[in-house]
Design a protein around this motif. Structure first.
Motif, PDB file in Angstrom:
ATOM      1  N   GLN A 105       1.019  -1.120  -0.165  1.00  0.00           N
ATOM      2  CA  GLN A 105       0.210  -0.094  -0.086  1.00  0.00           C
ATOM      3  C   GLN A 105       0.372   1.149  -0.258  1.00  0.00           C
ATOM      4  N   GLU A 106       1.435   1.346   0.658  1.00  0.00           N
ATOM      5  CA  GLU A 106       3.127   2.264   0.607  1.00  0.00           C
ATOM      6  C   GLU A 106       3.355   2.889  -0.876  1.00  0.00           C
ATOM      7  N   ALA A 107       4.223   1.583  -0.875  1.00  0.00           N
ATOM      8  CA  ALA A 107       4.412   1.495  -2.712  1.00  0.00           C
ATOM      9  C   ALA A 107       3.180   2.209  -3.973  1.00  0.00           C
ATOM     10  N   GLU A 108       1.827   1.806  -3.899  1.00  0.00           N
ATOM     11  CA  GLU A 108       0.785   2.293  -4.090  1.00  0.00           C
ATOM     12  C   GLU A 108       1.006   4.071  -4.203  1.00  0.00           C
ATOM     13  N   ASN A 109       1.283   4.614  -2.554  1.00  0.00           N
ATOM     14  CA  ASN A 109       0.649   5.776  -2.103  1.00  0.00           C
ATOM     15  C   ASN A 109       1.985   6.236  -3.265  1.00  0.00           C
ATOM     16  N   ASP A 110       3.139   5.598  -2.867  1.00  0.00           N
ATOM     17  CA  ASP A 110       4.392   6.689  -4.108  1.00  0.00           C
ATOM     18  C   ASP A 110       4.597   6.247  -5.035  1.00  0.00           C
ATOM     19  N   LEU A 111       3.841   5.925  -5.300  1.00  0.00           N
ATOM     20  CA  LEU A 111       3.439   6.186  -7.093  1.00  0.00           C
ATOM     21  C   LEU A 111       3.052   6.776  -7.560  1.00  0.00           C
ATOM     22  N   ASN A 112       1.775   7.767  -6.899  1.00  0.00           N
ATOM     23  CA  ASN A 112       0.717   8.521  -6.618  1.00  0.00           C
ATOM     24  C   ASN A 112       1.795   9.916  -6.719  1.00  0.00           C
ATOM     25  N   HIS A 113       2.276   9.976  -6.032  1.00  0.00           N
ATOM     26  CA  HIS A 113       3.370  11.000  -5.787  1.00  0.00           C
ATOM     27  C   HIS A 113       3.927  11.529  -7.218  1.00  0.00           C
ATOM     28  N   LEU A 114       4.187   9.757  -7.980  1.00  0.00           N
ATOM     29  CA  LEU A 114       4.845   9.951  -9.135  1.00  0.00           C
ATOM     30  C   LEU A 114       4.465   9.893  -9.735  1.00  0.00           C
ATOM     31  N   ALA A 115       2.845  10.544 -10.083  1.00  0.00           N
ATOM     32  CA  ALA A 115       2.013  10.165 -11.275  1.00  0.00           C
ATOM     33  C   ALA A 115       1.797  11.658 -12.179  1.00  0.00           C
ATOM     34  N   PRO A 116       2.166  13.316 -11.697  1.00  0.00           N
ATOM     35  CA  PRO A 116       2.034  13.525 -11.895  1.00  0.00           C
ATOM     36  C   PRO A 116       3.143  14.283 -13.586  1.00  0.00           C
ATOM     37  N   GLN A 117       4.449  13.214 -13.176  1.00  0.00           N
ATOM     38  CA  GLN A 117       5.226  13.160 -13.984  1.00  0.00           C
ATOM     39  C   GLN A 117       4.561  11.995 -15.229  1.00  0.00           C
ATOM     40  N   VAL A 118       4.148  11.399 -14.928  1.00  0.00           N
ATOM     41  CA  VAL A 118       4.127   9.834 -15.945  1.00  0.00           C
ATOM     42  C   VAL A 118       3.082  10.475 -17.222  1.00  0.00           C
ATOM     43  N   LYS A 119       3.602  10.977 -18.244  1.00  0.00           N
ATOM     44  CA  LYS A 119       3.176  10.740 -19.362  1.00  0.00           C
ATOM     45  C   LYS A 119       1.777   9.550 -19.515  1.00  0.00           C
ATOM     46  N   GLY A 120       2.540   8.170 -19.363  1.00  0.00           N
ATOM     47  CA  GLY A 120       1.530   7.183 -19.988  1.00  0.00           C
ATOM     48  C   GLY A 120       2.305   5.516 -19.299  1.00  0.00           C
TER      49      GLY A 120
ATOM     50  N   GLU B 207      -3.475  -5.363  -8.612  1.00  0.00           N
ATOM     51  CA  GLU B 207      -4.389  -4.625  -7.629  1.00  0.00           C
ATOM     52  C   GLU B 207      -4.373  -2.934  -7.372  1.00  0.00           C
ATOM     53  N   HIS B 208      -2.732  -3.030  -6.756  1.00  0.00           N
ATOM     54  CA  HIS B 208      -2.064  -1.504  -6.474  1.00  0.00           C
ATOM     55  C   HIS B 208      -1.841  -0.908  -7.887  1.00  0.00           C
ATOM     56  N   PHE B 209      -0.729  -2.042  -8.978  1.00  0.00           N
ATOM     57  CA  PHE B 209      -0.458  -1.179 -10.366  1.00  0.00           C
ATOM     58  C   PHE B 209      -1.695  -0.690 -10.690  1.00  0.00           C
ATOM     59  N   LEU B 210      -2.969  -1.207 -10.407  1.00  0.00           N
ATOM     60  CA  LEU B 210      -4.319  -1.430 -11.425  1.00  0.00           C
ATOM     61  C   LEU B 210      -4.743   0.432 -10.835  1.00  0.00           C
ATOM     62  N   ASN B 211      -4.342   0.292  -9.614  1.00  0.00           N
ATOM     63  CA  ASN B 211      -4.809   1.705  -8.840  1.00  0.00           C
ATOM     64  C   ASN B 211      -4.378   2.705  -9.003  1.00  0.00           C
ATOM     65  N   PHE B 212      -3.304   2.837  -9.138  1.00  0.00           N
ATOM     66  CA  PHE B 212      -2.508   3.636  -9.681  1.00  0.00           C
ATOM     67  C   PHE B 212      -2.691   3.924 -11.055  1.00  0.00           C
ATOM     68  N   LYS B 213      -2.598   3.399 -12.164  1.00  0.00           N
ATOM     69  CA  LYS B 213      -2.894   3.221 -13.577  1.00  0.00           C
ATOM     70  C   LYS B 213      -4.224   4.491 -13.644  1.00  0.00           C
ATOM     71  N   MET B 214      -5.191   4.085 -12.838  1.00  0.00           N
ATOM     72  CA  MET B 214      -6.218   4.808 -12.366  1.00  0.00           C
ATOM     73  C   MET B 214      -6.524   5.920 -12.201  1.00  0.00           C
ATOM     74  N   THR B 215      -4.937   6.191 -11.722  1.00  0.00           N
ATOM     75  CA  THR B 215      -4.978   8.010 -11.377  1.00  0.00           C
ATOM     76  C   THR B 215      -4.850   8.527 -12.363  1.00  0.00           C
ATOM     77  N   LEU B 216      -4.011   8.226 -13.740  1.00  0.00           N
ATOM     78  CA  LEU B 216      -2.870   9.041 -14.891  1.00  0.00           C
ATOM     79  C   LEU B 216      -4.139   9.031 -15.716  1.00  0.00           C
ATOM     80  N   GLN B 217      -5.304   8.397 -15.203  1.00  0.00           N
ATOM     81  CA  GLN B 217      -6.901   9.171 -16.534  1.00  0.00           C
ATOM     82  C   GLN B 217      -7.726   9.483 -16.500  1.00  0.00           C
TER      83      GLN B 217
END
Length: 357
Positions: free
Chosen positions: A200-215, A347-357
């Motif tokens: 869960q901590e890793a998913e939260n951390d990836l959410n901080h990366l999201a603004p930098q991610v094009k796709g 599931e955690h990875f999918l949650n992160f990808k959904m934040t990119l949409q």
């Protein structure tokens, strides 16, 4: 007399039919056992000319099919249908297939070209003594970046990717183990971690990366980098190698916190119909010259020491793609985490990808 002649003719016709059927069945049986093998591999993962060469030298027809994920390959072999003679699973899938009794123990005496393999890449934890598998290619997960776009940036840490100046300029490979593993390593955890709190901590951390991610993308990585649709990517080393070799403005690094050292392997499924043909095919690919040719075509790093010695010095001595022992000491090989934990990663990875949409 007429009836006698008719009986003779009838007997001859029946004999000819029987002989024809015998030859047909014999031919079919021969194709199944001695003249045909079914090979199941990743896409664009073998030089097609080598398949033609093997067919010419051995007289064995290769029926070649491809898959796009370990899970799809393992499921198809488990469910039967096509009885593949050679398959190419990654290390954690070798573990899974061993547990599922899907693999044939290998007779190393039938693979004399195993002598060409580098001992550093044998007897790994996922298959001690190479009882069921032979390494095919290996590599790492790291960062490729455009030096012209970011001439003063240091990408030797996963943390560098979180810099807001890279907004919408990073692409990620579409792999839960790879991207969750990246975050886990950044946080100081193992990329084989099973602790729910750490995931869960890793998913939260990836959410901080999201603004930098094009796709999050698949095969488009190379095209997007070459066309400068993005200047940074988290990729497999085999994807990065040809880009770096053809475009000197790009560089590839394995971050200091650690990353994945992966292996794809050759195995013989337990349901194989042409085991002898399978051994011939694997041994053919282990030949030093054939392996060199295959390595140059595929672009990934070879565990075949004899083949590597034949490669140009600028390739075999490039520590970005043939990592030193010091680098390898901070890398981890994926383990089979089991169905439930793998579902958690997905599931955690999918949650992160959904934040990119």
């Amino acid at each position: 007399m007429k009836k006698f002649v008719q009986l003779i003719i009838g007997a001859l016709i029946l004999g000819l039919i029987f002989l024809g059927l015998s030859k047909w069945y014999s031919s079919e049986d021969n194709q199944k056992t001695g003249k045909k093998i079914y090979v199941y591999n990743w896409g664009e993962y073998i030089d097609p000319d080598l398949i033609k060469k093997f067919e010419k030298e051995s007289g064995i027809k290769v029926v070649y099919e491809t898959f796009d994920s370990n899970e799809a390959m393992e499921a198809k072999i488990r469910n039967g249908g096509t009885h593949y003679d050679v398959a190419f699973p990654s290390e954690y899938t070798v573990q899974k297939m061993k547990k599922g009794h899907l693999l044939l123990p290998l007779n190393h005496q039938k693979l004399p070209n195993m002598k060409n393999l580098d001992p550093n890449y044998l007897n790994m934890d996922y298959d001690r003594h190479n009882r069921y598998s032979v390494p095919y290619f290996f590599g790492t997960v790291g960062i490729i970046y455009n030096k012209n776009a970011y001439p003063k940036e240091d990408f030797t840490s996963w943390r560098s990717l979180y810099n807001p100046k890279f907004k919408n300029d990073i692409i990620l490979v579409d792999g839960a183990r790879e991207i969750m593993g990246m975050s886990l390593n950044k946080l100081g955890y193992s990329l084989n971690d099973t602790n729910p709190k750490h995931l869960q901590e890793a998913e939260n951390d990836l959410n901080h990366l999201a603004p930098q991610v094009k796709g999050v993308v698949g095969d488009e990585v190379t095209m997007m980098l070459e066309q400068h649709e993005a200047n940074i990517a988290v990729v497999w080393s085999g994807t990065a190698a040809p880009i770096v070799q053809e475009h000197p403005e790009f560089n590839y690094v394995v971050p200091k916190e650690g990353s994945n050292l992966w292996f794809d392997n050759m195995v013989i499924p337990k349901t194989a119909q042409n085991k002898e043909g399978a051994y011939q095919f694997i041994n053919f690919l282990l030949d030093a010259q054939n392996s060199k040719q295959n390595t140059e075509w595929v672009g990934y790093a070879t565990p075949n020491k004899a083949a590597a010695q034949k490669l140009p010095a600028e390739i075999r001595n490039d520590h970005r793609f043939y990592p030193t022992k010091d680098t390898q000491n901070r890398l981890e090989v994926y383990k089979d985490l089991g169905k439930d934990i793998l579902s958690d990663y997905n599931e955690h990875f999918l949650n992160f990808k959904m934040t990119l949409q």
